[in-house]
Design an enzyme around this catalytic site. Structure first.
Site, PDB file in Angstrom:
ATOM      1  N   HIS A 167       0.846  -1.187   0.000  1.00 59.00           N
ATOM      2  CA  HIS A 167       0.000   0.000   0.000  1.00 59.00           C
ATOM      3  C   HIS A 167       0.881   1.236   0.000  1.00 59.00           C
ATOM      4  CE1 HIS A 167      -2.319   3.174   2.331  1.00 59.00           C
ATOM      5  NE2 HIS A 167      -3.013   3.026   1.227  1.00 59.00           N
ATOM      6  N   SER A 168       0.530   2.210  -0.831  1.00 54.38           N
ATOM      7  CA  SER A 168       1.279   3.463  -0.912  1.00 54.38           C
ATOM      8  C   SER A 168       2.741   3.165  -1.259  1.00 54.38           C
ATOM      9  CB  SER A 168       1.130   4.236   0.405  1.00 54.38           C
ATOM     10  OG  SER A 168       1.716   5.515   0.325  1.00 54.38           O
ATOM     11  N   MET A 169       3.695   3.679  -0.509  1.00 50.59           N
ATOM     12  CA  MET A 169       5.101   3.448  -0.810  1.00 50.59           C
ATOM     13  C   MET A 169       5.495   1.991  -0.598  1.00 50.59           C
ATOM     14  SD  MET A 169       6.158   6.310  -1.906  1.00 50.59           S
ATOM     15  CE  MET A 169       7.923   6.079  -1.964  1.00 50.59           C
ATOM     16  N   THR A 195      -0.235   3.257  -5.219  1.00 51.39           N
ATOM     17  CA  THR A 195       1.216   3.417  -5.122  1.00 51.39           C
ATOM     18  C   THR A 195       1.740   4.312  -6.232  1.00 51.39           C
ATOM     19  OG1 THR A 195       1.473   1.228  -4.126  1.00 51.39           O
ATOM     20  CG2 THR A 195       3.411   2.198  -5.136  1.00 51.39           C
TER      21      THR A 195
END
Length: 980
Positions: A167-169, A195
């Site tokens: 998730h995300s980075m 991401t």
């Protein structure tokens, strides 16, 4: 010249108002949150998995998720039999965010015990580090992720391929482990959620930029990248079919790690942190937005993407579909990428049905035949038996398209067929004893909270050409107790496929495409050309004119031909519905792409119970809000550019040639010449690209209107910032002094001594702050320098500023008294009026004379003040750029971890140059200011060419500006002494 200046001022004011308008309307396109919360059926538990690397990473952890068991679980002592899945959290993310995904998987395994398939979920604790702001974390976290993968593999008797969900980075970290070929062979699939894959949201430091660049370079060796070409058009098929899928089908896996399935997902218009265009990658196999994923059909914000029940269920359904059971009852993920890709397409893009052979039907079933062009047939009370409707495909030549919709039909139901009809001798009715299903041509359109719509668009010309023996298309409605039926619309595509061009930003007003549709119309397609940039926005207005029922529903499907996986669906039930139907593209159109041949397409699936008027207009609210969301990262570069131009104008006043003129405290800020830099850099960029001598500028080929708006906003902010600093020095200097005493815990006498020393010997400021930067971090040293610089300016200019303000206030009062006197004497006779006019004339002549001695003395005392205000603001920008590094340093102190400081070198240069400038009492009336002006112009151009996306490069430009100022003051003084 005056007219041009007035126009420039109007442009600046209009741009500032536009930017603020976009900020206030940033939610204009954001839909309400329709995600359902994921609830655990048992108490969430996290068992820590310990391994040797825990000493190397004291603040990190690896956990195994389980529920409902009171006794502690040790994964090392258990027999792990499930397929392993690792959840990788992102920026400031918690390892506990995995509980929604893992809980849904546990419940699915418990509800289907006969399959024996279950998943083992692991999650990583990164101590909620801000990895999106400080790139030094990324290398540390990637090393820990590799250790976690090796550790999890050791828990199983036989190595099992692992699925990573980031998730995300965390998704970027998961992608980056593929750069290690030894690790990559143990990865089955990677799913990234919201991401930024190919470029960061904000490129704030060199380490983050280097991490992305290294990952891209190494992935280019191990993965096959895909790029849209001038002929790419992903809208030509019913589902996304990327070039990667073609290679899989042909078994052309050339690169070493092409067997790893990469899936990326984006949250849509609710995700204001990572906009849609950043969530895809050229190394992906598949991309999907949550609003277009079957059984999700909604937009997720950045945080709800990890707990949205509809989305969590789809991810786990996919994982269960690619999992298989071994002979020893352990579960692994299938290694056949082609099979996994088909499963991913069916779950994330389009629910695929198996190709079935011909169906056989009884001759005496319920058969009917329709010959009309438009049909709306309903059965309010349902059907007791199957209903068969034959629709002839032999139509006039111009009626080439057939749109058909079945109402309340299950997703797995075969309801559309093609067949060759026969006539029943007894009933003399046509029937089909065999028929071929056309389910693969049926689209399941999202319909808001209602059941999805089953719609098919058929090309009658191709059907007749391909299946020469077919005579009819058959609709087979199943026996149901609820309302059912179908809608049919046979039409000439020239009447329903409309070409429109994106209006210019100055084209105000609404334009009508269709004045009134026919009753029963089911489908329209709008082809939009010249919609090429993400900030452009088109608003489509669909007004119902006459409806047979009060409730209607319209489904809109947007497809961008060069951006695979960005299909967007929206359901409209009211002309005043919010958000409205806004059309925009997620990424900029590739170079040399032909939007005339491959335009953006909008399919409108209308409700045939109404007639509609369709119109469009340029949406200023959405365009400006998207401009803010997409390009706010350019703002620091434009602000530094403005400050450099302001500094150049201030230094220009110290030219030795000509008579000296006292400087106002605000000199340099009320300017518009920095707009020349924007247009000049556009021309310079083309020259650099043609000559290929200097480094290649950033590939930001957006409209110049964006740069002008942001530049004007930066001009406005510089004025506000300078005014704020001015007022703070004048009114709150003592308050800030007391606050600084509390923070530094110095006594009043000690602080006075220190300020006195640094005022008379400023070089000590540089020595002290540089020592602090080397011992701690650059941010702390810059903060200390900023505080001392502020207090020094307050002590030096506070009295002059107060006198200047009082002088201006007195002038205003005198002007007010004069106006009152004019009003009182207006009723006197002609002689008194003439005498009064003579006095007024003398007063005007006095006002046109040079400023008074007191005001001139005040301004002479403030002649260096604007210069120092600009340096203080540049120092503030440098301080703000070092905030992520400072936060990382503060967090690392708890665990004794040493992290690199990317701002250290530039901070030392700035601190040393600033102390030297203060020591030399700069600026003074010296030579060669024209050379310094040229250099500052050059730096301003570098900022706009190389620092808009790579924000961290501003540190080097600011440091270079300070160095050039210090060098000029030193060398100019030396040359002056040598000449004398």
């Amino acid at each position: 010249m005056i007219a041009f200046r007035n126009c420039a001022v109007l442009v600046i004011i209009a741009s500032i108002c536009s930017f603020l308008y976009g900020i206030f309307h940033i939610h204009v396109e954001v839909e309400p949150n329709a995600c359902r919360m994921t609830y655990m059926f048992g108490q969430p538990q996290f068992a820590r998995v310990r391994f040797d690397a825990n000493k190397q990473f004291p603040n990190y952890g690896l956990y195994y998720y389980y529920e409902g068991v009171r006794q502690p679980v040790d994964p090392h002592k258990m027999r792990m039999t499930g397929a392993p899945v690792i959840f990788v959290p992102g920026n400031a993310g918690s390892y506990k965010q995995a509980r929604s995904l893992a809980s849904v998987a546990l419940r699915k395994a418990r509800d289907n015990p006969e399959s024996g398939i279950h998943l083992d979920y692991y999650t990583i604790d990164y101590d909620e580090e801000l990895s999106a702001l400080y790139g030094g974390y990324m290398y540390h976290q990637r090393s820990f992720l590799k250790h976690c993968i090796h550790t999890i593999l050791s828990l199983y008797k036989q190595p099992s391929p692992i699925v990573l969900i980031g998730h995300s980075m965390g998704g970027k970290l998961a992608q980056s482990v593929l750069t290690d070929a030894q690790i990559g062979h143990y990865i089955n699939s990677i799913i990234s959620i919201s991401t930024p894959l190919d470029q960061p949201v904000l490129n704030l430091d060199a380490h983050l930029s280097q991490f992305y660049a290294e990952t891209h370079e190494l992935l280019s060796r191990t993965r096959t990248a895909t790029h849209p070409t001038s002929t790419t058009n992903v809208c030509q098929s019913l589902h996304q079919k990327s070039p990667s899928e073609q290679r899989i089908a042909n078994q052309e896996l050339s690169a070493s790690l092409d067997n790893v399935l990469l899936i990326s997902t984006g949250g849509g218009n609710r995700d204001l942190l990572v906009h849609a265009g950043l969530t895809t990658s050229q190394f992906n196999d598949l991309h999907a937005m949550t609003s277009a994923i079957p059984r999700v059909s909604l937009s997720c914000d950045h945080l709800s993407a990890v707990w949205c029940l509809q989305f969590m269920q789809v991810i786990n359904r996919f994982l269960f579909s690619i999992a298989q059971r071994r002979d020893d009852s352990t579960i692994i993920f299938n290694s056949n990428k082609q099979r996994n890709m088909h499963a991913a397409l069916s779950h994330f893009v389009k629910q695929r049905t198996r190709q079935q052979s011909m169906f056989s039907f009884q001759t005496h079933s319920n058969w009917h035949e329709e010959r009309r062009m438009v049909i709306n047939k309903f059965f309010a009370n349902g059907l007791k038996s199957h209903y068969h409707e034959l629709i002839g495909i032999q139509r006039p030549e111009r009626y080439k398209k057939l749109a058909i919709e079945a109402l309340n039909v299950e997703s797995d139901e075969n309801w559309l067929f093609g067949c060759e009809s026969h006539k029943d001798n007894e009933t003399e009715l046509n029937y089909c004893d065999k028929a071929t299903p056309l389910t693969h041509l049926v689209q399941r359109l999202t319909n808001g909270d209602n059941a999805p719509r089953s719609v098919a668009l058929l090309d009658l010309h191709n059907l007749r050409k391909t299946y020469r023996q077919w005579t009819h298309v058959m609709v087979r409605l199943p026996a149901v107790s609820q309302r059912t039926g179908y809608n049919l619309d046979i039409y000439d595509p020239k009447e329903r496929i409309l070409d429109i061009r994106m209006p210019r930003w100055y084209a105000y007003g609404r334009r009508t495409i269709v004045n009134e549709t026919l009753q029963g119309t089911l489908h329209y397609r709008l082809r939009i050309s010249e919609l090429v940039e993400p900030y452009q926005s088109l608003r489509i207005v669909i007004e119902p004119l006459q409806c047979l029922q009060p409730n209607y529903r319209i489904t809109a499907k947007l497809c961008v031909p060069w951006a695979a996986g960005f299909d967007r669906y929206q359901t409209l039930t009211s002309p005043d519905q919010k958000p409205g139907l806004y059309i925009n593209v997620p990424t900029m159109m590739p170079r040399h792409y032909n939007t005339t041949l491959n335009p953006v397409t909008l399919d409108l699936y209308l409700d045939p119970i109404c007639r509609y008027r369709i119109s469009y207009e340029y949406s200023y609210a959405d365009a400006l809000s998207r401009l803010v969301l997409e390009f706010y990262g350019w703002f620091p570069a434009h602000l530094v550019c403005v400050l450099l131009i302001v500094l150049r104008k201030q230094l220009d006043k110290f030219q030795p040639a000509g008579s000296f003129k006292s400087l106002k405290p605000y000199v340099g800020y009320l300017q518009y010449t920095s707009l020349y830099i924007v247009t000049g850099c556009r021309l310079l960029k083309k020259l650099i690209l043609n000559l290929k001598v200097l480094p290649t500028p950033e590939p930001l080929d957006y409209s110049i209107n964006i740069s002008i708006i942001i530049q004007c906003m930066a001009i406005g902010l510089s004025i506000v910032a300078a005014l704020g600093v001015w007022l703070s020095l004048t009114l709150y200097g003592n308050a800030f002094h007391r606050l600084a005493l509390r923070l530094t815990r110095l006594s009043t006498s000690g602080s006075n001594i220190m300020i006195s020393i640094m005022t008379h010997l400023p070089i000590t400021l540089g020595i002290l702050t540089i020592a602090i930067a080397l011992a701690t971090c650059s941010g702390l040293a810059l903060l200390l320098a900023f505080v001392f610089y502020f207090l020094m300016l307050s002590n030096a200019y506070k009295d002059y500023l107060e006198d200047y303000l009082w002088q201006k206030a007195a002038n205003l009062l005198e002007t007010s008294d004069d106006s009152d006197a004019i009003e009182n004497e207006a009723t006197e006779d002609q002689q008194q009026q003439q005498q009064h006019d003579e006095q007024q004339q003398q007063q005007r002549e006095q006002e046109q004379q040079p400023e008074s001695e007191e005001e001139k003395e005040c301004c002479v005392g403030l002649q260096n003040f604007p210069f120092h205000i600009t340096l203080l603001l540049m120092l503030l920008v440098q301080l703000l750029l070092s905030v992520p590094t400072s936060l990382a340093w503060l967090r690392s102190r708890r665990h004794g971890i040493v992290l690199p400081d990317p701002c250290l070198l530039t901070s030392i240069v700035v601190l040393g140059s600033l102390s030297l400038l203060l020591q030399l009492r700069a600026p003074q009336k010296l030579r060669f200011y024209w050379m310094l002006s040229i250099i500052l112009y050059f730096f301003a151009g570098i900022v706009l060419l190389y620092c808009q996306a790579a924000i961290y490069r501003l540190n080097y430009v600011i440091a270079g500006a300070f160095v050039m100022l210090a060098v000029h003051q030193s060398l100019a003084r030396l040359i002056l002494k040598m000449l004398h």
